[in-house]
Design an enzyme around this catalytic site. Structure first.
Site, PDB file in Angstrom:
ATOM      1  N   VAL A 281       0.729  -1.194   0.009  1.00  0.00           N
ATOM      2  CA  VAL A 281       0.049   0.213   0.180  1.00  0.00           C
ATOM      3  C   VAL A 281       0.938   1.156   0.057  1.00  0.00           C
ATOM      4  CG1 VAL A 281      -1.732   1.180   1.474  1.00  0.00           C
ATOM      5  CG2 VAL A 281      -2.052  -1.073   1.065  1.00  0.00           C
ATOM      6  N   CYS A 282       1.595   1.564   1.109  1.00  0.00           N
ATOM      7  CA  CYS A 282       2.170   2.806   1.234  1.00  0.00           C
ATOM      8  C   CYS A 282       3.508   2.852   0.429  1.00  0.00           C
ATOM      9  CB  CYS A 282       2.738   2.720   2.678  1.00  0.00           C
ATOM     10  SG  CYS A 282       1.349   2.710   3.967  1.00  0.00           S
ATOM     11  N   VAL A 283       3.966   1.660  -0.138  1.00  0.00           N
ATOM     12  CA  VAL A 283       5.181   1.824  -0.843  1.00  0.00           C
ATOM     13  C   VAL A 283       4.697   1.746  -2.482  1.00  0.00           C
ATOM     14  CG1 VAL A 283       7.249   0.252  -1.673  1.00  0.00           C
ATOM     15  CG2 VAL A 283       6.750   1.044   0.787  1.00  0.00           C
TER      16      VAL A 283
END
Lengths: 206, 206, 206, 206, 206, 206, 206, 206
Positions: free
Chosen positions: H118-120
């Site tokens: 997600v965040c990456v």
């Protein structure tokens, strides 16, 4: 519509190549337990027989340390072309083998063998180059360990080989349970202990 | 001399207890691959038959979700005592089962079953308490995962249970290849693919 | 003072038993990579030779599928007692073997072999019963997989067998680097690649 | 008869101690997947409730980083003794906790908690010393990783702690399915997805 | 600008296909622990419901050994299209199924099912060929073991399938916490025990 | 015919680059056991020698902590170009190295080294960019752990590097056993213990 | 009351022995990731310092390939007895070392070192024999691989050594958070990243 | 020349994005040990600082359960852009973040964060689409388990993201040890314990 073409196994257009499943070589396979590997190899063979796919057997140096072909495989295909290669490591370098492949008239090749990065990958790459659609049955193809396996898979993926399991192969060939429920069920029952258990419970309860 | 007494499996003094190898329960075994587990269970059964050890089968709730006994086991022992327990989880709480055990007149009990920490460990501990020598065939006894297995083994070890593999069991019972080379070889050939390969190569080369 | 007695390997009182390291059997070992296992087996052998411990070799059915002893082992001990057992699975059931052990006059037995739960565990338990101190070199003893290994270890632990690595064996026998720094260093350099690298770096920098 | 006494869980003589299952601490558990651990902890709690075992909850520093007790546990035991320890790491060092244990009048203690080598092992060892029979539910007790778990288990085994799974605990307490087939089935259905599947299939087919 | 187009899940243009999550088939899944797999499957289902995505259920031979659909899934989607396939192994070979997909009017298909290389991969490849954007939720799709999984993933990757986790799917659909903090938080709290613990600690401390 | 071209190792057109197999660096390799890695590195080196491939050695800072080149490699190639790089991390940034490569006149480069994502991947990517066909021998290239290995492989695969094992390399170069059965057999016997065992058994039985 | 005596770490009666944590030897440790091992070793050292336990450092051949003691350890204990052994492999064979141990006047010995089966196990067994209570910190003691570790643990367990983690050691010594909440919290924060995260979140929210 | 362009990290053209390394989120990372992950994250941060790369920090909901940014990261970059996102899950959906990225004027983006899929992956895919060259530091990016990681990597690979380790990143940026031997050595010494050991040994011996 996308550019992607789902090249799907078709029982009318597929042949099976079983490469170097020999007694000595099988004992250097380290990426499967012996029980799993034996089961998977026989499952591919029995699936090939069940779907009546032309099947070609080949061995490498069977008079030497590699040992003879696993007898169960020979018994399943008593009349199939059997090419005992005199030295070629890549079966595709053997003219008799390639001729046998071409004689099948099929354009989809299902390959399994020992060891994966050589006896499977080499003819797989050769066949892709020649325009065949190639499907490697990964769980019936063994090698020394998971590192050599991963590298072998990478090389074949890059060439467009489709990696499958014998179960996926059987399902894709069969298409519809109604074509023969008994037959496919028997194949699964014989080679998938967990599925056999489902059938046992089902029969007991129904 | 040491205080240690090597309690060695003796074919004249051993009985086999196969506990709850039922189709439903086998499908919740997670510490073995299905192929490995099926092979090991049948190997124990065939070893018991080969050595003509009195063998007792028992099941838990076979009319319910646990399912019937794996049919192959029943077929190997068509005349063995078969106790379908009406509710007792520990087979040793079932009088018929204990009577069947005592009727064998043996003091060594070889146990395998599903799941390890219950169907195997409970009767194993009960039998140890009653003075039996207990040998658990670990590779024919399955449970949810390796954590529950390790705990089950720990509890049995502390009670003096001897943990073995089916191969160790067969070898300790046989003592000497010369007692019957063919028979033991066949057992290994059928349940140890790697050994079968050795035999195949040997027969080809000799 | 505690009740515990540290039974420590003593080069003047230890003998080595190498059991069934045969070419066929070694290929059914699955709990080590082939490179690791070959290295460990030769390390034990070379350690035995280095410490001049009386060493006994034995094989099981070497004319059959089990294959001959690994040649390197035979070469390291050209004059050691070599008992090719005609059929006894437990080497301790062979009178010649037991006689050879007794003839060493040692009370500490260091055992390694294939497969762990049979060829190692059986004579280990027999020897413990007879009052020997038994040390099993676990990393030079192989079996089918980790499950069978764990069970084999459990049974031996319960009998009082001391489980060791070949490195621990060598260190406990040597006691003090000053007894022969070159010799021990060479043993480690030949069989511990990481230690060899330390030596290489050290020699380059010093 | 052997010297071994099968100390068997007895629902009339067992109490449950749930130690430090707090939100912060649970997030440092690394030897189980979060789903597995949550399921196992709630399974122990629901088993304790189902068998109406006196259950004691305790926490360590719940006002600090360790966080509050997992709310589901508190909800299952709204009236159970709840000892929020002001600082003692070993719950057995807390007089209120020990008094609560003694007040149960039980001599069998079932313990689970976080982390295994501290919050579980410390009171387990203390209780063994005081003469209790101690059963640790290993799959509802978590720690940093498998290495710290193995060491914790070793220390408890040496002290005579019996290692179990929550499933083994439930089965040993229940003794006989006929005592309440519905109730035990519901417990398994809720916390063993594979068993739930067996029930689903069974109900569909019967 | 690059040639790469980030095909991003869009809640206004996505449908969900849940294929063959049946009680029998789920018990032959071996690449996840049962707790993990159950949780992931329900997480996908609840995410689909939460985002109000049109969802299609389908089963294979539910009257036979494969068993009925996992009841929780049916309960979450009481009014969704439900295609009990009479025999087609590839759901895309079933006209009703394809019609149901087309009726959604969506061009993004999120697929999960059992087993990965058949029930998931076959319709995924068919859908790609027809021009759909396909997202497979890998942690809610199970198969026999990691080898068969890796092969299945390889084949789908080569076809342009995007592999995701249910968590990634939920996050990509949601876009911004501010769209509904409560709702997304509840989804995570129910299916991510570690996240639930964070929330518990947070609520206690704030 | 397909678009795929099987770029096959050709002994007349291949050179070998052994990069930074230094004593210090080898001791930070964590994705292989030391025995496996040592064996694989020497196997590549001996294969290169056996096939008389031009081979280039290079090291990074051999006067510092990285340590000298593993002596066995130097001994195998006493007259090969040996470029001790004064500081360039990517060997391809060193003019002497690139010149040595170009001087071989080969267009296929076989690369192995330590660590995989730097000493192997950097020159591999540079060489691909310059139009070479690059084959990385994965089992003779080590790095910190499997995570860093997987990332390194991914980057190289995306660039068109072909991942192989040393065994695959040797087989692809040799083409046909009849070219020299003895020589290839000796290479395998020295670096594949399982194959050596096959030969031992074969020679004993024939 | 049971026969079991809970031998509990007591800060007034415990000494710490750090054996052969040298730069060369640490690089042959293969049963921990380097980050984990470094952290655990420093955690034991800092715990020893924090609890003001008499601590003895010893090294083996620090002028040779084994390398010097890890500098951080030396810095933590600048005034502790430091015995650079001239050759004895078992530190207990060195009179100065034993004298230093005896001079502490403690009867509980906490040992960690490299490698586990030699540098840790040998003095541990010697100390047990002499009547000391021995606690081995397993996660700060490393060896070649998990097989050699398991064997080393087995031998020590059989001798009555108590296996612990550094975290268990710190908790058992501390007894009660109220003795010094800040100090213990700092120790955990520095060596348990997950606990540090809990503290960070707690401080942010409170 | 090939079509492949080696897109190589260039310190004059690279920026670093550290996404959501927050205390709560880090505690749900399950594909690394906490020690390994903490070390890798700080290694990336210190590498970014060492190479003076513009670095952008961003967090998600830091006032809630996700917790504040890991303090060490904030301390390393006291003056860097710090975007506390009010709700956007994909940092690229936040205008301030994208502006900060664009303000760096760099076309190479090095990304690490929690959780990987997600965040990456989300900003990585967005950035690729916008024409950036994206390098994800895989060992400083964590997620729930290896299955979710593998899926995240697959999706990024397909988009053209280059997967790297922090060590590979540092080496590719540095190009030549002679640019600053001390500085790079210090970075490695602080974050690679095995390399630190090499340096310690080297300094002792030289």
């Amino acid at each position: 519509m996308s550019e992607f073409k789902y090249r799907r196994l078709d029982r009318s257009d597929a042949a099976v190549l079983l490469v170097d499943h020999q007694s000595g070589l099988c004992n250097i396979v380290g990426d499967f337990s012996p029980d799993d590997f034996k089961n998977n190899v026989l499952a591919v063979a029995n699936a090939a027989k069940y779907f009546k796919l032309p099947t070609i057997l080949t061995t490498s140096f069977e008079q030497g340390p590699n040992g003879p072909i696993v007898p169960e495989i020979k018994e399943i295909f008593p009349k199939s072309p059997y090419i005992a290669r005199p030295g070629q490591i890549n079966a595709w370098d053997n003219e008799d083998f390639v001729k046998a492949v071409k004689d099948t008239g099929k354009k989809q090749l299902i390959i399994a063998g020992v060891v994966t990065e050589v006896c499977v990958a080499f003819p797989a790459l050769s066949a892709i180059e020649e325009g065949y659609e190639v499907f490697v049955i990964t769980d019936a193809s063994g090698t020394f360990n998971k590192t050599t396996r991963d590298a072998a898979w990478s090389r074949m993926e890059a060439a467009g080989v489709q990696l499958m399991s014998w179960f996926g192969m059987a399902c894709e060939l069969h298409r519809d349970w109604r074509n023969d429920m008994e037959g496919l069920g028997a194949l699964f029952s014989n080679h998938l202990p967990a599925y056999r258990n489902l059938i046992t419970s089902f029969n007991a309860h129904k």
